[in-house]
Motif scaffolding. Structure first.
Motif, PDB file in Angstrom:
ATOM      1  N   ILE A  83       0.877  -1.176   0.000  1.00  0.00           N
ATOM      2  CA  ILE A  83       0.000   0.000   0.000  1.00  0.00           C
ATOM      3  C   ILE A  83       0.909   1.219   0.000  1.00  0.00           C
ATOM      4  O   ILE A  83       2.088   1.117   0.359  1.00  0.00           O
ATOM      5  N   PRO A  84       0.407   2.361  -0.400  1.00  0.00           N
ATOM      6  CA  PRO A  84       1.256   3.556  -0.430  1.00  0.00           C
ATOM      7  C   PRO A  84       1.947   3.797   0.916  1.00  0.00           C
ATOM      8  O   PRO A  84       1.353   3.597   1.982  1.00  0.00           O
ATOM      9  N   ALA A  85       3.200   4.223   0.838  1.00  0.00           N
ATOM     10  CA  ALA A  85       4.031   4.386   2.034  1.00  0.00           C
ATOM     11  C   ALA A  85       3.405   5.336   3.057  1.00  0.00           C
ATOM     12  O   ALA A  85       3.486   5.094   4.268  1.00  0.00           O
ATOM     13  N   LYS A  86       2.766   6.381   2.576  1.00  0.00           N
ATOM     14  CA  LYS A  86       2.158   7.350   3.491  1.00  0.00           C
ATOM     15  C   LYS A  86       1.000   6.716   4.273  1.00  0.00           C
ATOM     16  O   LYS A  86       0.857   6.941   5.474  1.00  0.00           O
ATOM     17  N   ILE A  87       0.193   5.916   3.603  1.00  0.00           N
ATOM     18  CA  ILE A  87      -0.926   5.231   4.259  1.00  0.00           C
ATOM     19  C   ILE A  87      -0.384   4.187   5.241  1.00  0.00           C
ATOM     20  O   ILE A  87      -0.879   4.063   6.362  1.00  0.00           O
ATOM     21  N   ALA A  88       0.639   3.455   4.826  1.00  0.00           N
ATOM     22  CA  ALA A  88       1.243   2.444   5.702  1.00  0.00           C
ATOM     23  C   ALA A  88       1.822   3.093   6.958  1.00  0.00           C
ATOM     24  O   ALA A  88       1.625   2.588   8.068  1.00  0.00           O
ATOM     25  N   ALA A  89       2.505   4.207   6.803  1.00  0.00           N
ATOM     26  CA  ALA A  89       3.086   4.907   7.956  1.00  0.00           C
ATOM     27  C   ALA A  89       1.989   5.413   8.894  1.00  0.00           C
ATOM     28  O   ALA A  89       2.114   5.308  10.120  1.00  0.00           O
ATOM     29  N   GLY A  90       0.927   5.933   8.323  1.00  0.00           N
ATOM     30  CA  GLY A  90      -0.193   6.411   9.131  1.00  0.00           C
ATOM     31  C   GLY A  90      -0.862   5.281   9.900  1.00  0.00           C
ATOM     32  O   GLY A  90      -1.172   5.417  11.083  1.00  0.00           O
ATOM     33  N   LEU A  91      -1.072   4.157   9.227  1.00  0.00           N
ATOM     34  CA  LEU A  91      -1.671   2.988   9.881  1.00  0.00           C
ATOM     35  C   LEU A  91      -0.789   2.474  11.013  1.00  0.00           C
ATOM     36  O   LEU A  91      -1.270   2.174  12.101  1.00  0.00           O
ATOM     37  N   LEU A  92       0.497   2.377  10.738  1.00  0.00           N
ATOM     38  CA  LEU A  92       1.425   1.870  11.749  1.00  0.00           C
ATOM     39  C   LEU A  92       1.476   2.802  12.956  1.00  0.00           C
ATOM     40  O   LEU A  92       1.546   2.344  14.096  1.00  0.00           O
ATOM     41  N   PHE A  93       1.405   4.104  12.699  1.00  0.00           N
ATOM     42  CA  PHE A  93       1.384   5.062  13.815  1.00  0.00           C
ATOM     43  C   PHE A  93       0.127   4.874  14.653  1.00  0.00           C
ATOM     44  O   PHE A  93       0.190   4.767  15.875  1.00  0.00           O
ATOM     45  N   ILE A  94      -1.029   4.823  14.005  1.00  0.00           N
ATOM     46  CA  ILE A  94      -2.302   4.696  14.728  1.00  0.00           C
ATOM     47  C   ILE A  94      -2.344   3.398  15.521  1.00  0.00           C
ATOM     48  O   ILE A  94      -2.932   3.345  16.601  1.00  0.00           O
ATOM     49  N   MET A  95      -1.703   2.357  15.018  1.00  0.00           N
ATOM     50  CA  MET A  95      -1.718   1.059  15.693  1.00  0.00           C
ATOM     51  C   MET A  95      -0.572   0.904  16.692  1.00  0.00           C
ATOM     52  O   MET A  95      -0.311  -0.197  17.160  1.00  0.00           O
ATOM     53  N   SER A  96       0.067   1.997  17.055  1.00  0.00           N
ATOM     54  CA  SER A  96       1.161   1.919  18.030  1.00  0.00           C
ATOM     55  C   SER A  96       0.721   2.553  19.354  1.00  0.00           C
ATOM     56  O   SER A  96      -0.335   2.219  19.882  1.00  0.00           O
ATOM     57  N   TRP A  97       1.490   3.483  19.871  1.00  0.00           N
ATOM     58  CA  TRP A  97       1.220   4.042  21.203  1.00  0.00           C
ATOM     59  C   TRP A  97      -0.149   4.698  21.363  1.00  0.00           C
ATOM     60  O   TRP A  97      -0.678   4.717  22.477  1.00  0.00           O
ATOM     61  N   PRO A  98      -0.793   5.249  20.302  1.00  0.00           N
ATOM     62  CA  PRO A  98      -2.148   5.763  20.523  1.00  0.00           C
ATOM     63  C   PRO A  98      -3.126   4.684  21.029  1.00  0.00           C
ATOM     64  O   PRO A  98      -4.063   4.997  21.764  1.00  0.00           O
ATOM     65  N   GLN A  99      -2.890   3.418  20.681  1.00  0.00           N
ATOM     66  CA  GLN A  99      -3.744   2.339  21.183  1.00  0.00           C
ATOM     67  C   GLN A  99      -3.606   2.208  22.700  1.00  0.00           C
ATOM     68  O   GLN A  99      -4.584   1.931  23.399  1.00  0.00           O
ATOM     69  N   PHE A 100      -2.410   2.425  23.206  1.00  0.00           N
ATOM     70  CA  PHE A 100      -2.179   2.368  24.654  1.00  0.00           C
ATOM     71  C   PHE A 100      -2.903   3.522  25.358  1.00  0.00           C
ATOM     72  O   PHE A 100      -3.591   3.314  26.359  1.00  0.00           O
ATOM     73  N   ILE A 101      -2.777   4.714  24.799  1.00  0.00           N
ATOM     74  CA  ILE A 101      -3.420   5.895  25.395  1.00  0.00           C
ATOM     75  C   ILE A 101      -4.945   5.749  25.361  1.00  0.00           C
ATOM     76  O   ILE A 101      -5.617   5.993  26.359  1.00  0.00           O
ATOM     77  N   THR A 102      -5.489   5.340  24.219  1.00  0.00           N
ATOM     78  CA  THR A 102      -6.952   5.206  24.127  1.00  0.00           C
ATOM     79  C   THR A 102      -7.463   4.065  25.012  1.00  0.00           C
ATOM     80  O   THR A 102      -8.582   4.127  25.510  1.00  0.00           O
ATOM     81  N   GLY A 103      -6.643   3.040  25.210  1.00  0.00           N
ATOM     82  CA  GLY A 103      -7.018   1.962  26.117  1.00  0.00           C
ATOM     83  C   GLY A 103      -7.125   2.457  27.549  1.00  0.00           C
ATOM     84  O   GLY A 103      -8.085   2.138  28.267  1.00  0.00           O
ATOM     85  N   ILE A 104      -6.160   3.256  27.961  1.00  0.00           N
ATOM     86  CA  ILE A 104      -6.182   3.807  29.318  1.00  0.00           C
ATOM     87  C   ILE A 104      -7.341   4.798  29.470  1.00  0.00           C
ATOM     88  O   ILE A 104      -8.088   4.749  30.456  1.00  0.00           O
ATOM     89  N   MET A 105      -7.499   5.681  28.497  1.00  0.00           N
ATOM     90  CA  MET A 105      -8.588   6.649  28.582  1.00  0.00           C
ATOM     91  C   MET A 105      -9.951   5.955  28.550  1.00  0.00           C
ATOM     92  O   MET A 105     -10.875   6.356  29.266  1.00  0.00           O
ATOM     93  N   GLY A 106     -10.076   4.923  27.738  1.00  0.00           N
ATOM     94  CA  GLY A 106     -11.308   4.144  27.708  1.00  0.00           C
ATOM     95  C   GLY A 106     -11.569   3.464  29.046  1.00  0.00           C
ATOM     96  O   GLY A 106     -12.710   3.382  29.506  1.00  0.00           O
ATOM     97  N   GLY A 107     -10.500   3.006  29.693  1.00  0.00           N
ATOM     98  CA  GLY A 107     -10.624   2.390  31.013  1.00  0.00           C
ATOM     99  C   GLY A 107     -11.075   3.381  32.071  1.00  0.00           C
ATOM    100  O   GLY A 107     -11.901   3.063  32.927  1.00  0.00           O
ATOM    101  N   ILE A 108     -10.532   4.592  32.014  1.00  0.00           N
ATOM    102  CA  ILE A 108     -10.940   5.640  32.958  1.00  0.00           C
ATOM    103  C   ILE A 108     -12.419   5.960  32.762  1.00  0.00           C
ATOM    104  O   ILE A 108     -13.187   6.021  33.721  1.00  0.00           O
ATOM    105  N   LEU A 109     -12.803   6.142  31.512  1.00  0.00           N
ATOM    106  CA  LEU A 109     -14.201   6.454  31.199  1.00  0.00           C
ATOM    107  C   LEU A 109     -15.133   5.308  31.611  1.00  0.00           C
ATOM    108  O   LEU A 109     -16.184   5.532  32.220  1.00  0.00           O
ATOM    109  N   ALA A 110     -14.733   4.081  31.316  1.00  0.00           N
ATOM    110  CA  ALA A 110     -15.554   2.915  31.686  1.00  0.00           C
ATOM    111  C   ALA A 110     -15.695   2.824  33.204  1.00  0.00           C
ATOM    112  O   ALA A 110     -16.778   2.506  33.709  1.00  0.00           O
ATOM    113  N   GLY A 111     -14.625   3.109  33.931  1.00  0.00           N
ATOM    114  CA  GLY A 111     -14.690   3.089  35.387  1.00  0.00           C
ATOM    115  C   GLY A 111     -15.662   4.127  35.920  1.00  0.00           C
ATOM    116  O   GLY A 111     -16.441   3.846  36.846  1.00  0.00           O
TER     117      GLY A 111
END
Length: 169
Positions: free
Chosen positions: A132-160
């Motif tokens: 896939i185009p390099a720009k799309i691949a880089a964007g996907l890889l970024f979104i699937m990295s540390w933002p997943q950790f942050i959204t997991g924690i924020m989702g946990g706070i909200l769920a609590g």
């Protein structure tokens, strides 16, 4: 008979809420970076509430359907990406449920870490086979990295917070 109806009803309501949250990006123009954190946190809170209120089975159904809709909303560029997203979300709720005797925050940290590590590794591996185009691949890889950790924690706070309110009713 009654508990099955209650579980089905709660699952349907949580699915509807998750799909509504996922559709925010279609209804309100939010920059993609902000959208990732807002929508990801809301989705993760739905996943955790589902796991807590209706159990693993219905929660797995929820986390499996959401990436399919994301593909049709053109958030995921290829259908093959549905699988690692669904598995990452399942790992998130699985780790959360396995840690029943642990403190809430420890379960959230472990679940968020497990999900983010899996998503990054899975997408890194998949992107070695898919052209896939390099720009799309880089964007996907970024979104699937540390933002997943942050959204997991924020989702946990909200769920609590939501869980505390639900127990007061």
């Amino acid at each position: 008979m009654r508990p099955k109806v209650a579980i089905l009803t709660r699952t349907a309501l949580l699915l509807a809420l998750a799909l509504l949250f996922q559709s925010i990006r279609l209804l309100i123009p939010i920059p993609p970076f902000l959208s990732t954190f807002l929508i990801g946190s809301l989705m993760n809170s739905c996943f955790l509430i589902a796991a807590d209120m209706v159990g693993a089975g219905p929660a797995i159904v929820l986390v499996s359907l959401v990436p399919i809709v994301a593909y049709f909303q053109q958030v995921l560029p290829l259908p093959i990406f549905i699988i690692p997203v669904a598995l990452g979300n399942a790992i998130f709720i699985g780790i959360f449920l396995i840690g029943k005797k642990q403190k809430y925050w420890m379960k959230i940290l472990a679940a968020a870490a497990g999900k983010s590590i899996f998503m990054y590794v899975a997408f890194s591996w998949l992107l070695t086979f898919i052209a896939i185009p390099a720009k799309i691949a880089a964007g996907l890889l970024f979104i699937m990295s540390w933002p997943q950790f942050i959204t997991g924690i924020m989702g946990g706070i909200l769920a609590g917070m939501i869980k505390r309110r639900l127990t007061l009713l």
